[in-house]
Design a protein around this motif. Structure first.
Motif, PDB file in Angstrom:
ATOM      1  N   GLU A 181     -11.530   6.314   9.261  1.00 47.99           N
ATOM      2  CA  GLU A 181     -11.802   6.581   8.059  1.00 47.99           C
ATOM      3  C   GLU A 181     -11.300   7.759   7.595  1.00 47.99           C
ATOM      4  O   GLU A 181     -10.239   7.964   6.645  1.00 47.99           O
ATOM      5  CB  GLU A 181     -13.083   6.308   7.318  1.00 47.99           C
ATOM      6  CG  GLU A 181     -13.162   6.482   5.935  1.00 47.99           C
ATOM      7  CD  GLU A 181     -14.532   6.091   5.506  1.00 47.99           C
ATOM      8  OE1 GLU A 181     -14.677   6.203   4.328  1.00 47.99           O
ATOM      9  OE2 GLU A 181     -15.470   6.220   6.288  1.00 47.99           O
ATOM     10  N   SER A 182     -11.404   8.846   8.550  1.00 47.67           N
ATOM     11  CA  SER A 182     -10.913  10.235   8.026  1.00 47.67           C
ATOM     12  C   SER A 182      -9.499  10.264   8.244  1.00 47.67           C
ATOM     13  O   SER A 182      -9.033  11.376   7.592  1.00 47.67           O
ATOM     14  CB  SER A 182     -11.758  11.150   9.151  1.00 47.67           C
ATOM     15  OG  SER A 182     -11.001  10.972  10.472  1.00 47.67           O
ATOM     16  N   ARG A 183      -8.881   9.518   8.749  1.00 44.38           N
ATOM     17  CA  ARG A 183      -7.188   9.567   8.839  1.00 44.38           C
ATOM     18  C   ARG A 183      -6.606   8.828   7.476  1.00 44.38           C
ATOM     19  O   ARG A 183      -5.373   8.879   7.538  1.00 44.38           O
ATOM     20  CB  ARG A 183      -6.779   8.934  10.224  1.00 44.38           C
ATOM     21  CG  ARG A 183      -7.301   9.607  11.435  1.00 44.38           C
ATOM     22  CD  ARG A 183      -6.709  11.006  11.587  1.00 44.38           C
ATOM     23  NE  ARG A 183      -7.318  11.647  12.681  1.00 44.38           N
ATOM     24  CZ  ARG A 183      -6.742  11.545  13.815  1.00 44.38           C
ATOM     25  NH1 ARG A 183      -5.538  11.038  14.113  1.00 44.38           N
ATOM     26  NH2 ARG A 183      -7.218  12.282  14.993  1.00 44.38           N
ATOM     27  N   ILE A 184      -7.410   8.054   7.033  1.00 45.34           N
ATOM     28  CA  ILE A 184      -6.688   7.133   5.651  1.00 45.34           C
ATOM     29  C   ILE A 184      -6.836   8.116   4.445  1.00 45.34           C
ATOM     30  O   ILE A 184      -7.989   8.104   3.919  1.00 45.34           O
ATOM     31  CB  ILE A 184      -7.609   5.948   5.531  1.00 45.34           C
ATOM     32  CG1 ILE A 184      -7.570   5.446   6.952  1.00 45.34           C
ATOM     33  CG2 ILE A 184      -6.716   5.102   4.512  1.00 45.34           C
ATOM     34  CD1 ILE A 184      -8.523   3.891   6.538  1.00 45.34           C
ATOM     35  N   ILE A 185      -5.991   8.968   4.167  1.00 51.71           N
ATOM     36  CA  ILE A 185      -6.124  10.096   3.216  1.00 51.71           C
ATOM     37  C   ILE A 185      -5.271   9.799   2.141  1.00 51.71           C
ATOM     38  O   ILE A 185      -5.244  10.673   1.310  1.00 51.71           O
ATOM     39  CB  ILE A 185      -5.839  11.295   3.959  1.00 51.71           C
ATOM     40  CG1 ILE A 185      -4.477  11.344   4.688  1.00 51.71           C
ATOM     41  CG2 ILE A 185      -6.839  11.567   4.977  1.00 51.71           C
ATOM     42  CD1 ILE A 185      -4.064  12.692   5.301  1.00 51.71           C
ATOM     43  N   GLY A 186      -4.309   8.791   2.147  1.00 55.65           N
ATOM     44  CA  GLY A 186      -3.197   8.780   0.911  1.00 55.65           C
ATOM     45  C   GLY A 186      -3.342   7.437   0.363  1.00 55.65           C
ATOM     46  O   GLY A 186      -3.647   6.323   1.078  1.00 55.65           O
ATOM     47  N   PHE A 187      -2.922   7.284  -0.958  1.00 57.54           N
ATOM     48  CA  PHE A 187      -3.033   5.978  -1.548  1.00 57.54           C
ATOM     49  C   PHE A 187      -1.587   6.017  -2.521  1.00 57.54           C
ATOM     50  O   PHE A 187      -1.237   6.857  -3.190  1.00 57.54           O
ATOM     51  CB  PHE A 187      -4.123   5.845  -2.521  1.00 57.54           C
ATOM     52  CG  PHE A 187      -4.120   4.519  -3.283  1.00 57.54           C
ATOM     53  CD1 PHE A 187      -4.058   3.296  -2.855  1.00 57.54           C
ATOM     54  CD2 PHE A 187      -3.778   4.545  -4.769  1.00 57.54           C
ATOM     55  CE1 PHE A 187      -4.148   2.082  -3.687  1.00 57.54           C
ATOM     56  CE2 PHE A 187      -3.692   3.538  -5.764  1.00 57.54           C
ATOM     57  CZ  PHE A 187      -3.792   2.348  -5.129  1.00 57.54           C
ATOM     58  N   ARG A 188      -1.115   4.541  -2.272  1.00 55.70           N
ATOM     59  CA  ARG A 188       0.068   4.286  -3.377  1.00 55.70           C
ATOM     60  C   ARG A 188      -0.245   3.201  -3.943  1.00 55.70           C
ATOM     61  O   ARG A 188      -0.574   2.004  -3.537  1.00 55.70           O
ATOM     62  CB  ARG A 188       1.271   4.388  -2.584  1.00 55.70           C
ATOM     63  CG  ARG A 188       2.500   3.829  -3.699  1.00 55.70           C
ATOM     64  CD  ARG A 188       3.638   5.009  -3.646  1.00 55.70           C
ATOM     65  NE  ARG A 188       4.398   4.634  -2.299  1.00 55.70           N
ATOM     66  CZ  ARG A 188       5.296   5.802  -1.970  1.00 55.70           C
ATOM     67  NH1 ARG A 188       5.362   6.843  -2.556  1.00 55.70           N
ATOM     68  NH2 ARG A 188       5.720   5.416  -0.770  1.00 55.70           N
ATOM     69  N   THR A 189      -0.278   3.154  -5.486  1.00 57.01           N
ATOM     70  CA  THR A 189      -0.427   1.875  -6.416  1.00 57.01           C
ATOM     71  C   THR A 189       0.612   1.061  -6.127  1.00 57.01           C
ATOM     72  O   THR A 189       1.778   1.348  -6.280  1.00 57.01           O
ATOM     73  CB  THR A 189      -0.967   2.297  -7.604  1.00 57.01           C
ATOM     74  OG1 THR A 189      -1.461   1.090  -8.252  1.00 57.01           O
ATOM     75  CG2 THR A 189       0.351   2.861  -8.288  1.00 57.01           C
ATOM     76  N   PRO A 190       0.371  -0.170  -6.013  1.00 53.69           N
ATOM     77  CA  PRO A 190       1.594  -1.318  -6.101  1.00 53.69           C
ATOM     78  C   PRO A 190       2.312  -1.150  -7.374  1.00 53.69           C
ATOM     79  O   PRO A 190       1.658  -0.810  -8.415  1.00 53.69           O
ATOM     80  CB  PRO A 190       0.788  -2.418  -5.837  1.00 53.69           C
ATOM     81  CG  PRO A 190      -0.314  -2.332  -5.204  1.00 53.69           C
ATOM     82  CD  PRO A 190      -0.881  -1.045  -5.664  1.00 53.69           C
ATOM     83  N   PHE A 191       3.604  -1.412  -7.332  1.00 57.17           N
ATOM     84  CA  PHE A 191       4.437  -1.292  -8.448  1.00 57.17           C
ATOM     85  C   PHE A 191       4.604  -0.017  -9.277  1.00 57.17           C
ATOM     86  O   PHE A 191       4.996   0.110 -10.404  1.00 57.17           O
ATOM     87  CB  PHE A 191       3.819  -2.493  -9.510  1.00 57.17           C
ATOM     88  CG  PHE A 191       3.417  -3.883  -9.108  1.00 57.17           C
ATOM     89  CD1 PHE A 191       4.116  -4.378  -8.179  1.00 57.17           C
ATOM     90  CD2 PHE A 191       2.191  -4.054  -9.437  1.00 57.17           C
ATOM     91  CE1 PHE A 191       3.840  -5.607  -7.757  1.00 57.17           C
ATOM     92  CE2 PHE A 191       1.660  -5.039  -8.601  1.00 57.17           C
ATOM     93  CZ  PHE A 191       2.207  -6.023  -7.767  1.00 57.17           C
ATOM     94  N   LEU A 192       3.994   1.064  -8.606  1.00 60.48           N
ATOM     95  CA  LEU A 192       3.841   2.426  -9.199  1.00 60.48           C
ATOM     96  C   LEU A 192       3.286   2.221 -10.608  1.00 60.48           C
ATOM     97  O   LEU A 192       3.541   3.040 -11.513  1.00 60.48           O
ATOM     98  CB  LEU A 192       5.159   2.833  -9.535  1.00 60.48           C
ATOM     99  CG  LEU A 192       6.098   3.119  -8.041  1.00 60.48           C
ATOM    100  CD1 LEU A 192       7.599   3.744  -8.254  1.00 60.48           C
ATOM    101  CD2 LEU A 192       5.197   4.122  -7.061  1.00 60.48           C
ATOM    102  N   SER A 193       2.277   1.101 -10.821  1.00 63.35           N
ATOM    103  CA  SER A 193       1.767   0.842 -12.100  1.00 63.35           C
ATOM    104  C   SER A 193       0.331   1.290 -11.940  1.00 63.35           C
ATOM    105  O   SER A 193      -0.648   0.543 -11.253  1.00 63.35           O
ATOM    106  CB  SER A 193       2.062  -0.384 -12.497  1.00 63.35           C
ATOM    107  OG  SER A 193       1.380  -0.977 -13.553  1.00 63.35           O
ATOM    108  N   GLN A 194      -0.070   2.184 -12.748  1.00 63.36           N
ATOM    109  CA  GLN A 194      -1.362   2.888 -12.478  1.00 63.36           C
ATOM    110  C   GLN A 194      -2.022   3.229 -13.921  1.00 63.36           C
ATOM    111  O   GLN A 194      -1.153   3.321 -14.996  1.00 63.36           O
ATOM    112  CB  GLN A 194      -1.455   4.005 -11.537  1.00 63.36           C
ATOM    113  CG  GLN A 194      -0.901   5.425 -12.024  1.00 63.36           C
ATOM    114  CD  GLN A 194       0.473   5.311 -12.279  1.00 63.36           C
ATOM    115  OE1 GLN A 194       0.842   5.492 -13.425  1.00 63.36           O
ATOM    116  NE2 GLN A 194       1.361   5.465 -11.448  1.00 63.36           N
ATOM    117  N   CYS A 195      -3.410   3.435 -14.017  1.00 61.02           N
ATOM    118  CA  CYS A 195      -3.896   3.982 -15.131  1.00 61.02           C
ATOM    119  C   CYS A 195      -5.115   4.880 -14.760  1.00 61.02           C
ATOM    120  O   CYS A 195      -5.448   5.078 -13.496  1.00 61.02           O
ATOM    121  CB  CYS A 195      -4.698   2.634 -15.955  1.00 61.02           C
ATOM    122  SG  CYS A 195      -5.832   1.636 -15.283  1.00 61.02           S
ATOM    123  N   ASP A 196      -6.008   5.265 -15.703  1.00 58.07           N
ATOM    124  CA  ASP A 196      -7.179   6.184 -15.408  1.00 58.07           C
ATOM    125  C   ASP A 196      -7.821   5.408 -14.529  1.00 58.07           C
ATOM    126  O   ASP A 196      -8.630   6.246 -13.504  1.00 58.07           O
ATOM    127  CB  ASP A 196      -7.703   6.696 -16.587  1.00 58.07           C
ATOM    128  CG  ASP A 196      -6.797   7.624 -17.166  1.00 58.07           C
ATOM    129  OD1 ASP A 196      -6.540   8.851 -16.397  1.00 58.07           O
ATOM    130  OD2 ASP A 196      -6.318   7.683 -18.464  1.00 58.07           O
TER     131      ASP A 196
END
Length: 373
Positions: A181-196
């Motif tokens: 778990e300590s190595r999973i440090i980044g996230f990218r949202t699908p479709f570059l479509s995000q909100c708060d």
């Protein structure tokens, strides 16, 4: 150079269909420990980084007050989705034999290290053997949601929805792929479509960075901002309109930079391979030239990292949608990535091809090519 951006939505190709389309942790979440490897994968980190910065305002200035000619020119491919066996195998096989320049033997500037990439996983595709291999090879594994569903994910206003997407993906990567778990440090949202709600969940999950917000060159400076924290929200001087208005102290943003499509006129497109292959219908040579222009611009200005959004799915013989959408064959698409990386590694002694996690670790504790801190 004028800013003449071709605004294109980056699209990720899933294992079954063509759909619209990338950590260290902060606070008490994953990644604050000292066990991250050089690439976020299963290998030791040989640099003694010291204290890591927890805040940085958006700026075109190099971190740490270092002179531009004393910092590594870092490049990273961030591959999304990763749902086809042959696409993953091609990327891993090609990267396996590649090394960065020897430099001064400085581990803190990634001298003489294996070339690394980041793989943002959509866990519903269940390609655990290939993903486990990527981690074992030393590459970074990141979270790209569980379902990658184009109907329910874009701007979903429920934080609980996002928490389920992120935690389900994390659980799969931990339980089925052997990624701590300590190595999973980044996230990218699908479709570059995000909100708060997306960023509230990312914060609650304890990720160190997001890499979903599109950035162009700061107007009037002809340079990009370095990765920064979202203490004041997305940088108002260099971001495309986003659905994120909140502030997220301590959460780093690794921008989705655009890439040059017309260097003379300043034309650019969102920096994802889909936009190049499927939207712009680039040939192999055009793809390579676009990335060369983007790299050379950085070398001539402030050496902001060249972060290239990509999909291993787009280099699969079995992905019928990708092959139908492109004028270049999958063999030509593979050859284009290989040609660019070979060119970059030979171009300049200060170039290092590393993971997003490695870049962020350097930004948080910058070290000069000469060892200066």
């Amino acid at each position: 150079m004028s800013h003449n951006t071709i605004t294109v939505v980056a699209v990720a190709l899933g294992a079954a269909s063509l759909a619209c389309s990338e950590t260290e942790g902060f606070g008490s979440g994953p990644g604050e420990g000292g066990d991250e490897g050089h690439g976020g994968g299963g290998e030791p980190d040989l640099c003694e980084w010291g204290e890591l910065a927890t805040r940085r305002e958006p700026s075109t200035a190099a971190p740490g007050g270092l002179s531009v000619d004393n910092i590594p020119m870092m490049i990273s491919f961030g591959f999304d989705d990763n749902g086809y066996v042959d696409g993953m195998a091609w990327a891993l096989d090609y990267l396996e034999g590649k090394r960065n320049r020897a430099g001064e033997g400085n581990a803190c500037t990634f001298d003489d290290t294996q070339v690394r990439a980041s793989f943002y996983i959509t866990s519903a595709y269940e390609l655990s053997d290939q993903w486990a291999r990527a981690y074992d090879d030393g590459h970074e594994i990141g979270n790209h949601s569980h379902t990658h569903d184009p109907q329910t994910l874009p701007q979903n206003p429920s934080k609980e929805f996002w928490l389920n997407e992120l935690s389900t993906c994390n659980d799969y990567l931990i339980d089925s792929c052997g990624v701590p778990e300590s190595r999973i440090i980044g996230f990218r949202t699908p479709f570059l479509s995000q909100c708060d709600a997306t960023f509230e969940a990312v914060t609650d999950m304890g990720f160190t960075y997001d890499c979903s917000i599109e950035h162009y060159r700061v107007l009037g400076e002809d340079m990009y901002v370095w990765p920064y924290t979202l203490d004041g929200g997305p940088d108002p001087h260099s971001t495309f309109p986003a659905f994120v208005t909140g502030q997220y102290p301590g959460l780093w943003e690794m921008p989705v930079y655009d890439i040059f499509t017309d260097v003379a006129g300043g034309g650019t497109a969102t920096g994802f391979d889909y936009n190049m292959w499927a939207n712009a219908k680039m040939t192999k040579s055009e793809f390579v030239q676009s990335l060369k222009w983007s790299l050379e611009h950085r070398l001539a200005t402030n050496r902001v990292p060249l972060l290239i959004g990509a999909h291993t799915d787009y280099y699969s013989a079995d992905n019928a949608d990708a092959n139908a959408a492109s004028v270049a064959s999958y063999e030509e698409r593979r050859a284009a990535v290989e040609e660019f990386l070979d060119y970059a590694l030979a171009l300049h002694p200060d170039i290092r091809v590393v993971s997003y996690a490695q870049i962020l670790r350097w930004v948080r504790a910058p070290v000069g090519l000469d060892g200066a801190r």
